[in-house]
Enzyme design. Structure first.
Site, short mmCIF file in Angstrom:
data_model
loop_
_atom_site.label_atom_id
_atom_site.label_comp_id
_atom_site.label_asym_id
_atom_site.label_seq_id
_atom_site.Cartn_x
_atom_site.Cartn_y
_atom_site.Cartn_z
N HIS A 73 9.03 6.51 -1.40
CA HIS A 73 7.97 5.51 -1.38
C HIS A 73 7.06 5.45 -2.92
O HIS A 73 7.03 4.21 -3.48
CB HIS A 73 6.78 5.95 -0.44
N GLU A 105 9.95 1.51 3.92
CA GLU A 105 10.47 2.42 4.59
C GLU A 105 12.08 2.22 3.95
O GLU A 105 12.82 3.24 4.12
CB GLU A 105 10.52 2.04 6.08
N HIS A 134 11.55 11.90 1.03
CA HIS A 134 10.91 10.59 1.85
C HIS A 134 9.62 10.01 0.96
O HIS A 134 9.78 8.74 0.67
CB HIS A 134 10.42 10.81 3.30
N GLU A 135 8.76 10.79 0.78
CA GLU A 135 7.36 10.18 0.29
C GLU A 135 7.72 9.84 -1.51
O GLU A 135 7.22 8.76 -1.97
CB GLU A 135 6.29 11.40 0.17
#
Lengths: 501, 501
Positions: A269, A295, A265-266
């Protein structure tokens, strides 16, 4: 002043703002990763002194003069320059609309409220936090009126966090979520639950760390510019520019899935930020444009790619290598089901892909009602629990795992949550578009993320903040309007198969 | 201006200087620990912008005015205030004596020279670094003349790095070292070498990390205020104040002794800084006063305590626990001898306790000769190798492990080395004084560092920079003058026993 001087000056001022941003972000990053336990007051001391410099700089006469001049000559500017000036002017307008004493008092309250929130959460004591929350909601509502008295204050804040976002859009969006996702969850609940025991057990932090570095490589992060650290609540930050990005994770010994998916997830980003065009470095145009588009990328890598069958097939051999005993008899299908288990729960950050948007919906509805006087702060816990029962069918056991779970409100991030859910929906539509030219799942299966990353870079990342979120969407989707249908269909198809609906 | 306003202003200005110091140190710490490989240019960009703010602040009219006022009213100030004003005035005098363009050019050269030094060292190419070294030596000599034209330029720089230090003192000190230590090394060399195979082998970084945390606890570091990280070249830094201190280490898989003693060494620095009186926080008086006093502490913990028989007895059980196979049959005597092996070598940072001062002596003599035109830069490598042969009896194999080994000169740290050796000698004299009231070695054996740390805190640490190095010495030694004899006797006694001289 002539135009070239003004251009040069505004670039220098943005470079200075980047430098200030670098050190304030670094102080925060340090505090959340390697800093010793009792050093927060020391960092706060430094931050308070720098904040004064930063405030003076951001509202200086020179700054105002240059921006005014460029606004007057906007027809002579390039598109990117106009966008730059618009972004800077928006922030300046905000800063100048708030009386300085109220701004400083607000900042002071936020330091205290963070502490109060932590205590309240630790002691399951909403009453301890309520006075701060009362003050924060009142202040942000007042600030909205200072800056834009003609706008609905909740619309103001939605738009602050996600440029262009309105309640009107949210109503339609969350209406669709309620209509389609709530029944999907009910249908899933009627089926036998999948077995996720293979991702539960005892996983040493150090082996999880090795796994994290492996995952960073798999999704194609450039470790020369993307650093890695551990923290309590995973986050991603840019330091000064997209040339230095940091991702963080947190390990739970009893579940390998948590850190694993936070890294992906990170990492999403970080891919987005670092994919920004190099020409934007040290300007307002550097890095991702908004929370929802951010997101859309982080949850794209985490869920759409990372929780796909093909990704599981790709990484299972590595997991068997790292934890030979644990994964000896685990099949790709076992692991695929385990990481896609749907189970309504109380805590947003632990939520699965299907129920996630409903957690956000609860927050959206409550924020909106507080702003419009339809819910009082004192009634928040009961209203919170009522909505969790209604949308997720769960009985919230206490406020710690209920209304006090998120840090956001204590930090005045109100109007911020919707972007989490909207971004997920953007991601599903990006997938459909990407598939027109990239054989996405066969790339994943081969471990070749380059074509996927290239598509995202070319259609989303490279723009940085030089386009509005809506413009990015339009460009990436070749003009096709946003529709929640892609998201709903993606979830329905995937979970129909997994749960045999 | 009245006195109380001036007092208040000067405290605020020091607080601001601390905040600037915090972020510049944090940028450096981050760069040397967690930052991704290719982010140095990004940090340099931020640092360049902040440096301008800092320079303007440090030479501002307001600053000068307040300091002048306080200088004029020095009789009305407390001792601590007078010391503060003196330290600040000294720095201001330096900053104002150097023409700004020359200062900025010098800073620019230093960025380039660091890079040139790294390349030269990597390629064993002194010629690549020589032009920078030429420029740096010429510039610092010129700067010394700007600030204090009547002072010998090498005396100027000795005094800059170690307040009160002169060539006269160094001549006597290093004369004693040459006279006593060189023969000691020769006597040791005639004896059979001790066996250090027990600290060599294959030690995983992660187990060494566990050991490092154990050692931090053993020597009594307060982990709430002292952080830990890994790096290429171990160092210690304060971030903003002594309330946030960081130590670092580097692991070599093939030798457990390296990281082990770097942790204890850096731990000594951190104990000193964090032992500063809390009243000095955010002022010039916070933290250790000088390099030599700092080294007196770091090398005290590393060598005098950490390489004692009692310390070895204390920690051997932990090493047996961490590396059961490796240390199963190792006795305390084996380990004691291994960590005290004396072997003349080429590299200062790898040197043992006995030969260490001679490495420093070589640098001292060369710096002095260059400043006085007795050695030219181009002849440095051959002069270096000649002195290593003369004092240490070794043939330097190449410039990488010879004249190019240290980073210091590339960073204009000239006149800085002597403090390393002088500090070691201070430590031996502190030990003798400490023993009058503390049963030092029995405390170590019991693992009770509190009485030792308390003595150091009470006699050295608490003063921070509020006393000159000479005053600290005088206070700690109850007025007894410094003598190299303690150091020589400490080394002679210890190594006579180990090597059976």
């Amino acid at each position: 002043m002539d135009l070239n001087t003004a251009r040069e000056t505004i670039l220098q001022m943005q470079a200075k703002a980047s430098a200030y941003g670098h050190v304030t972000s670094l102080l925060s990053f340090d505090g959340q990763t390697t800093a010793p336990a009792k050093t927060a007051a020391n960092r706060a001391h430094t931050l308070a002194i720098l904040s004064e410099d930063i405030y003076k700089f951001a509202t200086s006469e020179e700054y105002i003069e240059v921006l005014d001049f460029l606004q007057e000559h906007r027809d002579e500017l390039s598109d990117n320059e106009r966008r730059m000036v618009w972004l800077l002017s928006r922030r300046l307008r905000f800063m100048r609309s708030i009386p300085m004493d109220e701004y400083i008092e607000h900042e002071r309250v936020l330091v205290e409220s963070g502490e109060a929130w932590r205590e309240a959460k630790a002691n399951n004591d909403f009453g301890h936090f309520a006075p701060y929350l009362e003050k924060i909601f009142a202040t942000v509502k007042k600030f909205a009126a200072y800056v834009d008295p003609d706008m609905d204050p909740y619309d103001f804040w939605l738009n602050e966090f996600e440029e262009g976002l309105t309640m009107e859009f949210c109503e339609e969006f969350f209406g669709g979520i309620k209509e389609k996702i709530v029944p999907l969850i009910r249908r899933i609940a009627e089926k036998p639950q999948v077995d996720d025991s293979c991702i539960r057990g005892d996983f040493s932090e150090r082996t999880q760390e090795d796994f994290a570095h492996y995952l960073m490589d798999v999704i194609g992060l450039d470790k020369d510019h993307v650093g890695f650290a551990t923290t309590e609540h995973p986050f991603t930050t840019s330091l000064g520019s997209h040339l230095d990005e940091r991702i963080t994770t947190h390990y739970y010994r009893d579940c390998v899935g948590s850190s694993m998916y936070s890294v992906i997830h990170e990492g999403g980003h970080a891919l987005y930020d670092t994919g920004s065009s190099d020409e934007f470095v040290y300007t307002e145009l550097d890095g991702g444009v908004s929370m929802a588009v951010h997101e859309s990328q982080s949850r794209f890598y985490e869920n759409i790619l990372g929780r796909s069958k093909e990704f599981i097939s790709l990484i299972l051999p590595k997991m068997k290598e790292l934890w030979p005993e644990k994964f000896a008899d685990v099949t790709a299908d076992d692991l695929y089901k385990a990481v896609n288990k749907v189970q309504p729960s109380f805590v947003r950050t632990e939520a699965d892909e299907v129920t996630y948007a409903l957690h956000v919906l609860v927050r959206y509805e409550l924020e909106k009602k507080i702003f419009h006087g339809e819910v009082e702060i004192k009634d928040l816990p009961s209203e919170w629990n009522k909505l969790y029962k209604e949308y997720l069918g769960v009985d919230v056991p206490n406020d710690t795992r209920g209304v006090l779970q998120d840090v956001h409100w204590s930090d005045a991030l109100i109007g911020y949550f919707p972007s989490y859910a909207i971004g997920s929906a953007y991601g599903a539509q990006f997938l459909a578009k990407m598939k027109e030219s990239v054989d996405v799942y066969s790339c994943i299966e081969k471990g070749d993320f380059a074509p996927i990353n290239e598509w995202n870079r070319e259609h989303i990342w490279k723009y940085g903040s030089s386009k509005t979120p809506q413009e990015v969407l339009k460009l990436a989707l070749d003009g096709e309007p946003f529709s929640i249908d892609y998201y709903v269909k993606y979830l329905e198809d995937k979970y129909t198969e997994i749960y045999g609906l």
